[in-house]
Design a protein around this motif. Structure first.
Motif, PDB file in Angstrom:
ATOM      1  N   ARG A   1       2.834   8.479  -7.191  1.00  0.00           N
ATOM      2  CA  ARG A   1       3.085   9.450  -7.207  1.00  0.00           C
ATOM      3  C   ARG A   1       4.344   9.993  -7.994  1.00  0.00           C
ATOM      4  O   ARG A   1       3.448  10.833  -8.634  1.00  0.00           O
ATOM      5  CB  ARG A   1       3.584  10.263  -5.691  1.00  0.00           C
TER       6      ARG A   1
ATOM      7  N   THR B   1       0.522  -1.046   0.096  1.00  0.00           N
ATOM      8  CA  THR B   1       0.100   0.282  -0.077  1.00  0.00           C
ATOM      9  C   THR B   1       0.787   1.410   0.017  1.00  0.00           C
ATOM     10  O   THR B   1       0.678   1.937  -0.715  1.00  0.00           O
ATOM     11  CB  THR B   1      -1.079   0.093   1.047  1.00  0.00           C
TER      12      THR B   1
ATOM     13  N   GLU C   1       2.846   0.989  -3.282  1.00  0.00           N
ATOM     14  CA  GLU C   1       1.469   1.656  -4.282  1.00  0.00           C
ATOM     15  C   GLU C   1       1.939   3.171  -4.293  1.00  0.00           C
ATOM     16  O   GLU C   1       1.668   4.236  -5.303  1.00  0.00           O
ATOM     17  CB  GLU C   1       0.568   1.257  -4.450  1.00  0.00           C
ATOM     18  N   ARG C   2       1.630   4.245  -3.035  1.00  0.00           N
ATOM     19  CA  ARG C   2       1.562   5.597  -2.464  1.00  0.00           C
ATOM     20  C   ARG C   2       2.809   6.344  -3.768  1.00  0.00           C
ATOM     21  O   ARG C   2       2.330   7.361  -4.554  1.00  0.00           O
ATOM     22  CB  ARG C   2       1.418   5.718  -1.873  1.00  0.00           C
ATOM     23  N   ASP C   3       3.961   5.731  -3.336  1.00  0.00           N
ATOM     24  CA  ASP C   3       5.565   6.647  -3.280  1.00  0.00           C
ATOM     25  C   ASP C   3       5.076   6.619  -5.055  1.00  0.00           C
ATOM     26  O   ASP C   3       5.228   7.283  -5.190  1.00  0.00           O
ATOM     27  CB  ASP C   3       6.091   5.722  -2.275  1.00  0.00           C
TER      28      ASP C   3
ATOM     29  N   SER D   1      -4.115   1.536 -11.704  1.00  0.00           N
ATOM     30  CA  SER D   1      -2.947   2.142 -10.957  1.00  0.00           C
ATOM     31  C   SER D   1      -1.699   2.085 -11.486  1.00  0.00           C
ATOM     32  O   SER D   1      -1.779   1.175 -12.145  1.00  0.00           O
ATOM     33  CB  SER D   1      -2.835   0.779  -9.533  1.00  0.00           C
TER      34      SER D   1
ATOM     35  N   THR E   1      -2.448  -4.704  -2.347  1.00  0.00           N
ATOM     36  CA  THR E   1      -2.342  -3.530  -1.659  1.00  0.00           C
ATOM     37  C   THR E   1      -3.319  -4.039  -0.604  1.00  0.00           C
ATOM     38  O   THR E   1      -4.373  -4.887  -0.316  1.00  0.00           O
ATOM     39  CB  THR E   1      -3.724  -2.586  -1.773  1.00  0.00           C
TER      40      THR E   1
END
Length: 224
Positions: free
Chosen positions: A31, A23, A26-28, A55, A142
């Motif tokens: 971005r 998770t 994936e966020r980083d 994603s 995730t």
């Protein structure tokens, strides 16, 4: 970087740790991939999927796995390929297309949604229950993916219940300590009475690497 993610998810349970790390990754990654100039080619080649909300992290995973080819256990794989006419079906949590290449005549169902909406015949089929690189949005990796998977798990179990009861089940690359396996088996146990559990025990064979003799074959039991 991995150590930093480990520190961020400290306190999570053993089986929740990797989805929690995924998770954060994936966020980083999303971005960076959606803004960094070095990812311009990636953004251009995946423009329509990114625009549709897929994603970037899952798109990258699909692209990476699509380029991977097996380099080990080739002799064992050839034996398995030759035995395809004796295998009624495959259930896998892997995302890659290795099973489709191994059994080219089998019908593939990717993710729970496709499996739930399709009529299955229990013969010559591959169930990719954690999604596939052919549909990156279906990949379960995730924490929220696993939460969604577990919410729908009862319906998935209902679909594959007859497969487990009617055929011997050979587990390869898994153990009774694997949470994916335990979750499904626990749901099956809730559906079956004592007689059904006894029948299922006799049909389950686990193939594992042994410390001294290479490969071992064991029968496992569960439930009470």
């Amino acid at each position: 970087a991995l150590e930093g993610y480990n520190n961020e998810v400290s306190g999570t349970g053993k089986f929740e740790r990797y989805p929690a790390i995924a998770t954060l990754m994936e966020r980083d990654f999303n971005r960076t991939a959606l803004a960094d100039p070095s990812f311009e080619e990636f953004r251009n080649s995946n423009f329509n999927k990114l625009k549709a909300g897929v994603s970037a992290f899952k798109l990258f995973i699909a692209h990476y796995l699509d380029r991977c080819e097996p380099t080990l256990l080739l002799e064992e794989l050839s034996v398995l390929r030759a035995a395809s006419n004796k295998i009624s079906g495959v259930i896998t949590t892997n995302y890659d297309c290795f099973m489709e290449e191994l059994f080219p005549g089998f019908k593939t169902y990717s993710g729970q949604s496709e499996l739930l909406l399709s009529e299955i015949y229990e013969v010559g089929e591959i169930y990719k229950i954690h999604g596939s690189i052919d549909d990156p949005s279906s990949i379960v990796i995730t924490s929220s993916d696993y939460e969604s998977f577990n919410t729908k798990k009862a319906y998935l179990v209902a679909k594959i219940l007859t497969v487990f009861v009617e055929y011997p089940i050979v587990f390869m690359g898994y153990s009774m300590n694997d949470k994916n396996i335990l979750n499904i088996l626990e749901s099956l146990a809730e559906c079956l009475g004592p007689e059904g559990l006894d029948k299922l025990r006799d049909r389950m064979i686990f193939v594992q690497h042994g410390s001294d003799v290479g490969i071992t074959y064991t029968r496992q039991s569960f439930g009470s």
